[in-house]
Design a protein around this motif. Structure first.
Motif, PDB file in Angstrom:
ATOM      1  N   PRO A  19      58.252  54.020 -10.129  1.00  0.00           N
ATOM      2  CA  PRO A  19      57.535  55.151 -10.734  1.00  0.00           C
ATOM      3  C   PRO A  19      57.891  56.514 -10.131  1.00  0.00           C
ATOM      4  O   PRO A  19      57.694  57.537 -10.785  1.00  0.00           O
ATOM      5  N   ASP A  20      58.398  56.528  -8.912  1.00  0.00           N
ATOM      6  CA  ASP A  20      58.681  57.810  -8.255  1.00  0.00           C
ATOM      7  C   ASP A  20      60.164  58.157  -8.215  1.00  0.00           C
ATOM      8  O   ASP A  20      60.537  59.221  -7.704  1.00  0.00           O
ATOM      9  N   LEU A  61      61.581  59.060 -13.352  1.00  0.00           N
ATOM     10  CA  LEU A  61      61.644  60.521 -13.576  1.00  0.00           C
ATOM     11  C   LEU A  61      62.606  60.908 -14.696  1.00  0.00           C
ATOM     12  O   LEU A  61      62.622  62.066 -15.121  1.00  0.00           O
ATOM     13  N   TYR A  62      63.421  59.952 -15.166  1.00  0.00           N
ATOM     14  CA  TYR A  62      64.560  60.321 -16.010  1.00  0.00           C
ATOM     15  C   TYR A  62      64.445  59.870 -17.468  1.00  0.00           C
ATOM     16  O   TYR A  62      65.445  59.762 -18.167  1.00  0.00           O
ATOM     17  N   MET A 122      51.498  64.517 -21.382  1.00  0.00           N
ATOM     18  CA  MET A 122      52.860  63.998 -21.240  1.00  0.00           C
ATOM     19  C   MET A 122      53.907  65.024 -21.702  1.00  0.00           C
ATOM     20  O   MET A 122      54.985  64.669 -22.111  1.00  0.00           O
ATOM     21  N   PRO A 137      58.046  64.081 -15.693  1.00  0.00           N
ATOM     22  CA  PRO A 137      57.288  63.606 -14.522  1.00  0.00           C
ATOM     23  C   PRO A 137      57.843  64.126 -13.199  1.00  0.00           C
ATOM     24  O   PRO A 137      59.015  64.465 -13.082  1.00  0.00           O
ATOM     25  N   LEU A 138      56.940  64.169 -12.223  1.00  0.00           N
ATOM     26  CA  LEU A 138      57.292  64.478 -10.836  1.00  0.00           C
ATOM     27  C   LEU A 138      56.950  63.256  -9.991  1.00  0.00           C
ATOM     28  O   LEU A 138      56.072  62.482 -10.354  1.00  0.00           O
ATOM     29  N   PRO A 139      57.615  63.099  -8.867  1.00  0.00           N
ATOM     30  CA  PRO A 139      57.283  61.952  -7.997  1.00  0.00           C
ATOM     31  C   PRO A 139      56.031  62.243  -7.180  1.00  0.00           C
ATOM     32  O   PRO A 139      55.691  63.400  -6.941  1.00  0.00           O
ATOM     33  N   ARG A 140      55.366  61.169  -6.748  1.00  0.00           N
ATOM     34  CA  ARG A 140      54.405  61.316  -5.647  1.00  0.00           C
ATOM     35  C   ARG A 140      55.245  61.393  -4.380  1.00  0.00           C
ATOM     36  O   ARG A 140      56.137  60.560  -4.183  1.00  0.00           O
ATOM     37  N   THR A 150      58.715  59.145   1.847  1.00  0.00           N
ATOM     38  CA  THR A 150      59.745  59.694   0.956  1.00  0.00           C
ATOM     39  C   THR A 150      59.979  61.191   1.156  1.00  0.00           C
ATOM     40  O   THR A 150      60.921  61.745   0.592  1.00  0.00           O
ATOM     41  N   PHE A 201      63.531  62.572   1.899  1.00  0.00           N
ATOM     42  CA  PHE A 201      64.405  62.533   0.735  1.00  0.00           C
ATOM     43  C   PHE A 201      64.183  63.777  -0.121  1.00  0.00           C
ATOM     44  O   PHE A 201      65.133  64.491  -0.474  1.00  0.00           O
ATOM     45  N   TRP A 202      62.906  64.052  -0.434  1.00  0.00           N
ATOM     46  CA  TRP A 202      62.598  65.159  -1.346  1.00  0.00           C
ATOM     47  C   TRP A 202      62.840  66.516  -0.688  1.00  0.00           C
ATOM     48  O   TRP A 202      63.278  67.457  -1.361  1.00  0.00           O
ATOM     49  N   PHE A 241      60.454  64.304 -23.170  1.00  0.00           N
ATOM     50  CA  PHE A 241      61.916  64.203 -23.255  1.00  0.00           C
ATOM     51  C   PHE A 241      62.429  64.497 -24.667  1.00  0.00           C
ATOM     52  O   PHE A 241      63.629  64.369 -24.933  1.00  0.00           O
ATOM     53  N   THR A 260      69.595  58.115 -12.596  1.00  0.00           N
ATOM     54  CA  THR A 260      69.284  59.514 -12.938  1.00  0.00           C
ATOM     55  C   THR A 260      69.753  59.746 -14.369  1.00  0.00           C
ATOM     56  O   THR A 260      70.160  58.809 -15.055  1.00  0.00           O
ATOM     57  N   ARG A 270      61.905  71.141 -11.980  1.00  0.00           N
ATOM     58  CA  ARG A 270      60.807  70.763 -12.871  1.00  0.00           C
ATOM     59  C   ARG A 270      59.592  71.636 -12.567  1.00  0.00           C
ATOM     60  O   ARG A 270      59.723  72.683 -11.950  1.00  0.00           O
ATOM     61  N   VAL A 279      64.577  67.757  -8.715  1.00  0.00           N
ATOM     62  CA  VAL A 279      64.898  66.324  -8.690  1.00  0.00           C
ATOM     63  C   VAL A 279      66.408  66.188  -8.819  1.00  0.00           C
ATOM     64  O   VAL A 279      67.068  67.030  -9.435  1.00  0.00           O
ATOM     65  N   PRO A 280      66.981  65.133  -8.216  1.00  0.00           N
ATOM     66  CA  PRO A 280      68.434  64.979  -8.303  1.00  0.00           C
ATOM     67  C   PRO A 280      68.880  64.575  -9.708  1.00  0.00           C
ATOM     68  O   PRO A 280      68.176  63.848 -10.394  1.00  0.00           O
ATOM     69  N   GLN A 281      70.026  65.070 -10.103  1.00  0.00           N
ATOM     70  CA  GLN A 281      70.704  64.652 -11.325  1.00  0.00           C
ATOM     71  C   GLN A 281      72.168  64.479 -10.959  1.00  0.00           C
ATOM     72  O   GLN A 281      72.590  64.860  -9.862  1.00  0.00           O
TER      73      GLN A 281
END
Ligand SMILES: [Zn+2]
Lengths: 404, 143
Positions: free
Chosen positions: A149-150, A154-155, B1, B5-8, B13, B16-17, B77, B98, B121, B127-129
């Protein structure tokens, strides 16, 4: 990633044919707007009890799959207790279990092991499901469970492009074409035309052109490469040989079974070609003392046209990379030498969401019992039933047969 | 929606972020066996050591598999279709899911060399792409 180190002893405690599928019933797939989740299970129970000489007193085990999972929420994970109460029984072996589309195969396996071990005499396995409409947010809610989910979530993933990752890689490595995938949908529709309950029967036959010209969803899948969402449900009674023979002169004996779990996220699967189904199939063949050449027909979970291409390989019916040619040659179609998805598959019978993994078990058992009506294949001495859950994360293989 | 989305972000983590916000890709690496570890984890998946160190990656790799998505997962999306959902094999080995961005659909293929970029975002959170290592028709700018 480590393979479990215990290979040989795994299957030795289960005696083949120590349990049998004695009775099966399935609702006609469709939409049941007037039924809430619980009432859909009741519809299944009413059909089951009216079609077979079974009394609830014959049932001392009850396994249920939760409904609502396809939409990302389960309405009730105590449904096994509610259904036991509704039936007026007090089971000694009961739970609600989930392994996505593999749930029902694993319920039959758990039930067969319990019966073989003397823990229960008759275990009712029951499922009811509705497939959420994609537009209603179900695709995102479901994807949140089907991948991390994290990170992956996201994609914009959902079930179709997640499965497509495996298909694209397989097609790249094997040279399989979209035409070959389409042939699975065409063959499966041809089976559906012989099944009065199949949802897509009225639409008539399909052509490869129809599939290739249908709306693209997520490459390599067009609309007609995807299964048809609907509601439905089924019940399967796994019983001791004595009880099974009392209810049915020709039960479907459980000759072998296997199970494998390899990943949670398709992005982290280390092998997109030889997947968990191959591991589960090897276990099932070993337990049954059979080889792929002994199988008369197979029911292979087909949420997408690609999956039976991969899985005729993973089940050992053809060598690696030759799944596409199997379908080119029409081997799985009506008239072929290894009938596949004889009820019309999830592609044309219908995909009943949380109950989908039941449809291929019901059909495999009906074929073995000789009760498949106009689509009965011959010979039908041994059938293989493969199902999987999540993004081919969890696999069940059952080998059913006439002999005890 | 309607927002993507964003991560928790958790204690595990956050490194990483934090690196992604600086447009760098850092993954954990095992001090004992040198294995790279993804997703962020409290132990090494190869040897189960708990001694892991956040380590910069090259931010390069290739497309391992992909799907061109024509039907959006959700409203968030809808403006992006067709978008590419891909599994990227990093030069260091781990696989990441991704999108593949800044890539003509005809150019999308398994094995395509890619490099990391970022997408901002809500609130500017990155976020990585991944995008083609050589962008067609334009000079690639280094990270
Ligand atoms: Zn290590």
């Amino acid at each position: 990633m480590h393979e479990s180190r215990r290979a040989a002893p795994l299957t030795n405690s289960f005696r083949p044919a120590a349990a049998a599928i004695a009775a099966v019933s399935e609702l006609k797939p469709g939409r049941y707007p007037d039924c809430d989740d619980r009432e859909l299970y009741h519809q299944v129970l009413r059909k089951f009890l009216s079609e077979w000489p079974v009394s609830p007193r014959d049932i001392d085990g009850l396994l249920a799959s939760p409904s609502g999972m396809a939409a990302g929420v389960s309405s009730n994970i105590f449904i096994h207790e509610h259904l036991g109460e509704d039936l007026g029984i007090r089971p000694v072996f009961s739970e609600t279990i989930n392994a996505g589309g593999a749930t029902h195969g694993l319920m039959v396996q758990r039930a067969a092991l319990a019966v073989a071990a003397g823990r229960a005499e008759g275990v009712l396995c029951i499922a009811a499901g509705s497939f959420p409409k994609v537009r209603e947010g179900g695709a995102a809610a479901n994807a949140r469970m089907a991948c991390h989910p994290d990170f992956d979530f996201l994609y914009g993933p959902f079930i179709v492009p997640l499965y497509a990752q495996a298909a694209t890689r397989y097609m790249h490595e094997s040279g399989t074409t979209k035409e070959q995938l389409a042939k699975v949908a065409v063959a499966t529709r041809a089976w559906a035309l012989q099944n009065p309950d199949a949802l897509m029967r009225e639409r008539g036959p399909l052509t490869v052109r129809d599939v290739l010209d249908s709306r693209p969803i997520a490459s390599p899948f067009n609309l007609l490469d995807c299964s048809v969402p609907c509601d439905g449900g089924a019940a399967v009674l796994v019983a001791s040989p004595a009880l099974a023979r009392r209810l049915n002169p020709q039960p479907a004996f459980v000759l072998g079974c296997g199970e494998a779990h390899t990943h949670a996220n398709i992005s982290q699967a280390t092998d997109l070609i030889r997947m968990g189904g191959a591991i589960a199939a090897e276990q099932a063949y070993r337990m049954a003392g059979l080889t792929p050449a002994d199988i008369n027909l197979a029911e292979l979970y087909d949420s997408f046209s690609f999956n039976p291409v991969l899985n005729v390989e993973n089940m050992g019916f053809v060598p690696r990379g030759e799944g596409g040619r199997f379908w080119d040659a029409g081997r799985g179609a009506p008239g072929g030498d290894l009938p596949i998805n004889t009820y019309g598959g999830l592609l044309s019978f219908g995909h009943t969401g949380d109950a989908s993994g039941m449809s291929m078990i019901v059909e495999g058992a009906l074929q073995i019992m000789g009760r498949a009506g106009g689509r009965q294949v011959a010979p039908a001495k041994v059938a293989l039933v493969h199902s999987y859950g999540n993004i081919m994360s969890e696999h069940s293989v059952l080998i059913l047969g006439r002999q005890s | 929606m309607n927002e993507k989305p964003l991560p928790r972000v958790t204690a595990l983590t956050r490194p990483f972020w934090d690196a992604i916000q600086r447009e760098e890709l850092h993954l954990q690496r095992c001090d004992e066996c040198s294995a790279w570890v993804y997703y962020p984890s409290a132990w090494c998946r190869a040897c189960y050591s708990a001694r892991l160190t956040w380590t910069p990656c090259a931010g390069t790799g290739s497309v391992y598999s992909f799907s061109i998505v024509h039907y959006p997962q959700s409203e968030a999306f809808a403006a992006d279709v067709p978008y590419v959902l891909a599994i990227i094999e990093l030069t260091e080995g781990p696989h990441l899911m991704t999108n593949l961005v800044n890539c003509a659909l005809d150019d999308v293929r398994i094995g395509l060399p890619v490099r990391m970029s970022v997408e901002a975002r809500a609130g500017g959170f990155k976020v990585p792409q991944f995008e083609p290592a050589q962008r067609s028709g334009r000079q690639a700018t280094p990270l």
